[in-house]
Design a protein around this motif. Structure first.
Motif, short mmCIF file in Angstrom:
data_model
loop_
_atom_site.label_atom_id
_atom_site.label_comp_id
_atom_site.label_asym_id
_atom_site.label_seq_id
_atom_site.Cartn_x
_atom_site.Cartn_y
_atom_site.Cartn_z
N ASP A 1 53.42 -33.29 6.50
CA ASP A 1 52.54 -34.33 7.23
C ASP A 1 53.75 -35.41 7.38
N LYS A 2 54.29 -35.65 6.29
CA LYS A 2 55.39 -36.85 6.30
C LYS A 2 56.52 -36.58 7.30
N MET A 3 57.08 -35.36 7.20
CA MET A 3 58.01 -34.77 8.16
C MET A 3 57.53 -34.77 9.62
N ALA A 4 56.35 -34.21 9.93
CA ALA A 4 55.85 -34.32 11.23
C ALA A 4 56.04 -35.91 11.73
N LYS A 5 55.42 -36.86 10.95
CA LYS A 5 55.35 -38.37 11.46
C LYS A 5 56.77 -38.94 11.44
N PHE A 6 57.87 -38.63 10.58
CA PHE A 6 59.11 -38.76 10.57
C PHE A 6 59.65 -38.38 11.99
N GLU A 7 59.42 -36.94 12.53
CA GLU A 7 59.82 -36.40 13.76
C GLU A 7 59.14 -37.00 14.78
N GLY A 8 58.11 -37.68 14.78
CA GLY A 8 57.37 -38.04 15.92
C GLY A 8 56.56 -36.88 16.30
N LYS A 9 56.12 -35.80 15.84
CA LYS A 9 55.37 -34.87 16.32
C LYS A 9 54.22 -34.66 15.58
N SER A 10 53.38 -33.76 16.18
CA SER A 10 52.21 -33.36 15.29
C SER A 10 52.49 -32.15 14.46
N LEU A 11 51.69 -31.95 13.33
CA LEU A 11 52.46 -30.79 12.35
C LEU A 11 52.30 -29.64 13.11
#
Length: 77
Positions: A17-27
């Motif tokens: 979840d944190k990586m998705a947010k960091f990348e600006g993408k959905s999970l």
């Protein structure tokens, strides 16, 4: 569109979840693009290894200019 279920631990889910947010993408987008890119890279590496082994067994090469001409990519400068 097909759905795939992946089981992960709570800690892994939090990280994803944190990586998705960091990348600006959905999970879902993060998992799909990252997985496909990784698999494509692995495929390319294996094909390259195979081609190199084949070359070592039967060394044969051509000048790059010949290959470029064959595909209509001559350098017209």
């Amino acid at each position: 569109m097909a759905t795939i279920t992946v089981r992960v631990s709570e800690i892994e889910k939090l990280f994803l979840d944190k990586m998705a947010k960091f990348e600006g993408k959905s999970l879902s987008d993060l998992l799909k693009t990252t997985t496909l890119e990784s698999l494509e890279d692995e495929y390319d590496a294996r094909v390259a290894d195979y081609a190199y082994e084949e070359y070592l067994e039967r060394p044969k090469s051509r000048p790059l200019s010949d290959v470029m001409s064959e595909y209509g990519l001559e350098d017209n400068e």
